[in-house]
Design a protein around this motif. Sequence first.
Motif, PDB file in Angstrom:
ATOM      1  N   VAL A  55       0.881  -1.167   0.000  1.00  0.00           N
ATOM      2  CA  VAL A  55       0.000   0.000   0.000  1.00  0.00           C
ATOM      3  C   VAL A  55       0.917   1.215   0.000  1.00  0.00           C
ATOM      4  CG1 VAL A  55      -1.778   1.286   1.232  1.00  0.00           C
ATOM      5  CG2 VAL A  55      -1.771  -1.200   1.332  1.00  0.00           C
ATOM      6  N   SER A  56       0.822   2.045  -1.024  1.00  0.00           N
ATOM      7  CA  SER A  56       1.732   3.183  -1.105  1.00  0.00           C
ATOM      8  C   SER A  56       1.145   4.294  -1.949  1.00  0.00           C
ATOM      9  CB  SER A  56       3.080   2.747  -1.697  1.00  0.00           C
ATOM     10  OG  SER A  56       3.963   3.842  -1.800  1.00  0.00           O
ATOM     11  N   HIS A  57       1.534   5.537  -1.604  1.00  0.00           N
ATOM     12  CA  HIS A  57       1.177   6.688  -2.428  1.00  0.00           C
ATOM     13  C   HIS A  57       2.345   7.070  -3.323  1.00  0.00           C
ATOM     14  CE1 HIS A  57       3.215   8.475   1.106  1.00  0.00           C
ATOM     15  NE2 HIS A  57       3.727   9.253   0.198  1.00  0.00           N
ATOM     16  N   ASP A  58       3.446   6.288  -3.266  1.00  0.00           N
ATOM     17  CA  ASP A  58       4.630   6.567  -4.076  1.00  0.00           C
ATOM     18  C   ASP A  58       4.469   5.872  -5.432  1.00  0.00           C
ATOM     19  OD1 ASP A  58       7.235   6.459  -5.275  1.00  0.00           O
ATOM     20  OD2 ASP A  58       8.110   6.907  -3.317  1.00  0.00           O
ATOM     21  N   ARG A  59       4.185   6.655  -6.462  1.00  0.00           N
ATOM     22  CA  ARG A  59       3.864   6.094  -7.776  1.00  0.00           C
ATOM     23  C   ARG A  59       5.066   5.384  -8.405  1.00  0.00           C
ATOM     24  NH1 ARG A  59       2.139  11.938  -9.386  1.00  0.00           N
ATOM     25  NH2 ARG A  59       3.803  12.207  -7.867  1.00  0.00           N
TER      26      ARG A  59
END
Length: 635
Positions: free
Chosen positions: A486-490
Amino acid sequence: MNYLSAENIAKSFGDKWLFRNISFGISRGDKVALIGTNGTGKTTFLNILTGKMPPDEGEVGFRKDIRIGYLDQSPAFDESLPVLEVIFSSNNPVAQVVKRYEHAIETDDHDELAEVMEDMDKYNAWDFEYRTKEVLGRLGIHHTDNAFGTLSGGQKKRVAMAKVLLEDPDLLILDEPTNHLDLDTVEWLENYLNTSNTTLLVVTHDRYFLDTVCNQVLELDHGSAYSYKGNYSYFLEKKAEREELEAAGIDKARNLMRKELDWIRRQPKARGTKAKYRVDAFEELKEKASQKKFDTKLELNVRTSRLGSKIIELEHVSKGFGERQLIDDFEYTFRKGDRIGIVGKNGMGKSTLLNMITGELSPDKGQIVKGETVQFGYYKQTDLAFNENQRVIDIVKDVAEVVQLGTGETVTVGKLLEAFLFSPSKQYDFISKLSGGEKRRLQLLLILIKQPNFLILDEPTNDLDIASLNVLEDFLMNFPGCLIIVSHDRYFLDRLVEHIFVFEGEGKISDFPGNYTELRDYQDEQESDKKTSSSVANKLPVNTAPAPVAEKVPAPVVPAANAPAKKKLSYKEQKEMEQLETDIAKMEERKAILVKKLNSGGTHDELASWSKEIEQLTDSQAEKEMRWLELSENA
């Protein structure tokens, strides 16, 4: 127009200089990224620039007539204030001008109105109400009557960001602004900063953000600062060139030092004063030769436990809290080598799904069946509780004295800590001396050395610097077990995952075959098709009269050359077809290995197990080949 200038800035803690002799400036329109590994002093540097901390040497100057907005990592406001009052506190000049304007209208004070209208123009406050609603909505701030103290850490950060953006400062300073934001919000913020005239200084590890927003990079490295005019890609290119030149210079200095050292040793003491200039030059040479060469080829390759054929099966799983349904009738069977990304807005149930997979939560409906060989490594957003008075190496040794690598060789935990960017001296620091990012890095390492075969990473990129991310990515690229991120780092998602669980809301989760950029391309394509269909439908004439009955005539024969082509595969179907080809090839390889084992012989149980797996692979392969044929015909 120069907004900020720093001259010979230095800061030390005890006998250690964090950085020294740093000079740089920011001009109007610059969008500067401040980067460096954890512990190099990025946050300290920002605190000096904003006046929260004095430098030990040097001075900082700002242009007198500019307004500065600063978002730090841990914003502090009156915990009892409602969110709306925090956002519109007295130090927000734009909000104060709007209040004065509304008061002048209510009291019909023409003199006050004439005066305040000039300020409305000055602060561009005419569209303030619209911008307020847009910023609050985009940042997911809906309950503005709640007390600030009741919010989570991530929510507090978003409230502070809304406040600083709405103040519309001339110079905006942001410390890790993308932490705790979902992907949609990160992309909105990126676009907001790109289209505004704000001058920006930002600390972030989001490499896509750096590449698209920033036009200058300031790197803190080993106590010095290096400036690069260009985006992140340009910085990487020039940094590599700099390190190559410096490494060559260090090698040259070391070779020369050997000769000079031999000369120093051979000189009689009485003649030392006659060549003092050469002795002084030798000391400078010695300092340069003792520098460490750059080593970015650090490898982290920890052995994992064996993973059986049965991993985890989610069978019609549902979960809700109160009237809110987070997950509704979701099913998935994990396979060996699965590399799954999870995306969706905050609060949609991503962490809830992870907690059910690991057994920390039970589903309301359905069941989750876990294989006997599964060993979880679960990296959560919450920090581990460390003993602040323990040393780094002692905490790791509490888990293991030595660690076996994937190659079969054994290394000490000291070597492993070095691979995860803890220098030998840093390993003997007390936990209390570590930065937030260093603690997160240590937390991650403690999970990896337990040799999990099913790794779950919930926002692992928060607070990790880019060097740490590169080490982690290289490890995960070779991780043989199952992986959920789960990450917001594309960039992180694009490099590591092969398909994505998309949380769409109201309990619905879809499975997209591809990485994050491919998902966004697909969503943009769908949105474009929807707009085109809507536009065509609006242009069609509306005729409510009954259609005349036409005489039946034979349909004309259309020449083959003019026949309409078959409909192309959708983006999702193309990705599915590619994935099927990969899966079928892997199944063929696995079957060949099993057949070889059968021919070599084994115990009765082993032979039965291998035969059963071959049968399952054959059935599954037949299904995939049938689906591939169906797609290939349409293509």
